[in-house]
Design an enzyme around this catalytic site. Structure first.
Site, PDB file in Angstrom:
ATOM      1  N   ARG A  97      -9.566 -11.862   3.360  1.00 26.43           N
ATOM      2  CA  ARG A  97     -10.389 -12.899   2.740  1.00 26.43           C
ATOM      3  C   ARG A  97      -9.659 -14.122   2.770  1.00 26.43           C
ATOM      4  O   ARG A  97     -10.360 -15.121   2.965  1.00 26.43           O
ATOM      5  CB  ARG A  97     -10.916 -12.697   1.474  1.00 26.43           C
ATOM      6  CG  ARG A  97      -9.904 -12.722   0.298  1.00 26.43           C
ATOM      7  CD  ARG A  97     -10.417 -11.821  -0.957  1.00 26.43           C
ATOM      8  NE  ARG A  97     -10.422 -10.596  -0.888  1.00 26.43           N
ATOM      9  CZ  ARG A  97     -10.968  -9.609  -1.710  1.00 26.43           C
ATOM     10  NH1 ARG A  97     -11.645 -10.157  -2.927  1.00 26.43           N
ATOM     11  NH2 ARG A  97     -10.997  -8.196  -1.882  1.00 26.43           N
ATOM     12  N   LYS A 122       1.023  -1.156   0.052  1.00 29.22           N
ATOM     13  CA  LYS A 122      -0.107   0.004  -0.020  1.00 29.22           C
ATOM     14  C   LYS A 122       0.896   1.157   0.158  1.00 29.22           C
ATOM     15  O   LYS A 122       1.892   1.206   0.625  1.00 29.22           O
ATOM     16  CB  LYS A 122      -0.793   0.000   1.204  1.00 29.22           C
ATOM     17  CG  LYS A 122      -2.147  -1.017   1.297  1.00 29.22           C
ATOM     18  CD  LYS A 122      -2.811  -0.820   2.620  1.00 29.22           C
ATOM     19  CE  LYS A 122      -4.168  -1.759   2.905  1.00 29.22           C
ATOM     20  NZ  LYS A 122      -5.084  -1.681   1.770  1.00 29.22           N
TER      21      LYS A 122
END
Ligand code: BES
Ligand code: MN
Ligand code: ZN
EC number: 3.4.11.1
Length: 498
Positions: free
Chosen positions: A352, A278
């Site tokens: 996830r 990021k």
């Protein structure tokens, strides 16, 4: 870690105001009109035990024409009386402006207005102006106001009041509200602590300590146990970190031999994005990426303290998503605990992956229903903004029950569709599924579709709290940082299912 337990006010229910030891007296001001369009003057029920002089100061304030009585309006003034030196008038609004959410905000904003100085006593005398069903929400709000993100200021930024009395509230409302407030604060504390402290083992230690205090049973799986349990997805996400992953299992045995409810939380204690790194702007708040797991701890704490008659298991999948020579990589294929294979196409879609194994552990308990909470996608924030949680489900009836509980607690949620057409978008050419959708469109839903692969046939609701779990700016009723969103709603959901 900041020491536990942290300072909290003594809470009490009182039948009458003790005017000789009232500290700050908090009174409710209501517009006297029937509805919000018809506001002319304000009214305030003034306790007769206050001196005549104070009563007339309050009457003058109400007659001044300067008060609206709107929710959120707070007026603090000195009385000149040494026994009751301060009065705080709090607007509670007309009947149509009141709600359980506003009751919580009232308790919180009043206390937040008063924590700038050390105070021995605050006395709420607002019993009649608030629905008695919502008295506990006022208490929960008042307690929540004592916790914030200022954990490491060398000079204490807030002073927790010593005592808060609630005149006209039942003992039960005060106890219940106190429990809810403390539970929310545990969730917020877990999130607000810096990521190098609240790493997977730091989180697990906090959960273990709290569990032993409130009578939950607690099991922690370390990296060896995770390996033995085939939790290869959790281990892959955590592999680049020097703080190895954990799985925390909290158990509240409040029921008989019925099937449990399982609440699962994403606990990425820091999300750097991994090799799909990021930028700093996107990484700066990523200590909040364990808010789902922190919510599980808060809810389980409340269920134990409230002795809710239901069997509930809380599962926290904990890993730190970092970068090293050993990082999990784009193109890697992981055989998850369930046996399904996943292709990794973006290491920043790690939540996830952690949840794949955690949900499989949940399924193994043959639950009646699973609810998971996760700061899962920026896409959910694009869809719903920062204040609303997204609901996605394979079971409209369980989703309705969660929605009903959230509406009752005034925590905004909105269901997103799970049409079968989205299933295609997580199919992989090399494995059973891939960990990203096609492009960024519908990103909250494709993430949920990925998760749906790991809940088998169990009725399940996924709650994406990426928006409301953590706030950049403060509100009158809450400091910036962690919010504790969905703790109250899920406690109510379990209570409704009991
Ligand atoms: N933890 C983030 C989601 C997030 C973003 C939470 C902002 C709170 C605030 C999650 O792990 C993530 O990075 N998701 C990616 C998924 C994408 C790579 C498919 C995202 O939303 O960009
Ligand atoms: Mn990520
Ligand atoms: Zn994440």
């Amino acid at each position: 870690m900041q020491p536990l337990p942290f300072p909290t006010p003594n809470l009490s229910a009182a039948a009458e105001l003790d005017a000789s030891n009232a500290g700050v007296v908090v009174l409710a001001v209501q517009p006297s009109g029937e509805s919000s369009d018809d506001v002319t003057t304000v009214t305030c029920e003034i306790p007769s035990s206050l001196s005549d002089a104070i009563q007339s100061v309050i009457k003058n304030a109400c007659d001044s024409g300067e008060l609206t009585g709107k929710p959120g309006e707070i007026t603090l003034f000195a009385t000149g009386d040494s026994q009751t030196p301060w009065v705080l008038l709090a607007g509670v609004g007309t009947a149509d402006q009141q709600s359980r959410g506003k009751a919580y905000e009232l308790g919180a904003s009043v206390v937040r207005r008063l924590i700038d100085k050390p105070r021995k006593q605050i006395s709420f005398v607002i019993g009649q102006a608030i629905e008695s069903d919502d008295h506990d929400a006022v208490v929960a709000g008042a307690v929540s106001a004592c916790e914030g993100q200022h954990l490491y200021h060398s000079a204490p930024a807030v002073s927790v009041p010593e005592n808060i009395a609630f005149v006209g509230f039942s003992e039960n409302a005060v106890t219940r509200g106190g429990t809810l407030g403390h539970s929310i604060n545990h969730t917020r504390r877990l999130v607000n602590e810096p990521p190098s402290i609240m790493n997977p083992s730091g989180f697990a230690q906090y959960a273990e300590k709290l569990a032993s205090e409130c009578g939950l049973s607690c099991e922690v799986w370390d990296e060896k146990r995770l390996e033995a349990e085939n939790c290869r997805a959790i281990l892959a996400v955590g592999r680049a970190s020097t703080s190895p992953p954990r799985l925390v299992m909290l158990r509240h045995d409040g029921g008989g031999d019925e099937a449990p409810l399982v609440i699962v939380g994403k606990g990425v204690t820091f999300d750097s994005g991994g090799l799909s790194l990021k930028p700093s702007e996107g990484m700066v708040d990523m200590k909040c990426d364990m808010a789902g797991a922190a919510t599980v701890v808060g809810v389980m704490h409340a269920l134990a303290e409230l002795k809710v008659p239901r069997n509930v298991i809380g599962l926290c999948g904990l890993a730190e998503n970092m970068v090293s020579g050993d990082s999990y990589k784009l193109g890697d294929v992981i055989e998850t605990r369930s046996g399904k294979t996943i292709e990794i196409l973006n290491t920043d879609a790690e939540g996830r992956v952690v949840l794949a194994d955690t949900l499989d552990v949940a399924v193994q308990h043959n639950p009646e229903a699973i609810v998971d909470l996760a700061t899962l996608t920026g896409a959910c924030m694009v869809a719903l903004g920062t204040d609303v949680a997204g609901l996605m489900t394979n079971s409209e009836s369980v989703c309705d029950a969660v929605e009903k509980a959230a509406n009752a607690e005034c925590e905004p949620v909105w269901e997103l569709p799970m049409f079968p057409l989205y299933d295609e978008k997580v199919k992989s050419k090399v494995a059973d599924i891939k960990n990203v959708g096609e492009g960024r469109w519908g990103g909250a839903i494709t993430a949920a579709k990925f998760l749906e692969n790991f809940v088998a046939e169990v009725p399940w609701v996924h709650i994406d709290i990426a928006g409301p779990a953590f706030m950049d700016s403060p509100k009158p009723h809450r400091d910036a940082g962690a919010t504790g969103v969905m703790v109250r709603s899920l406690v109510r959901w379990v209570e409704n299912a009991s």
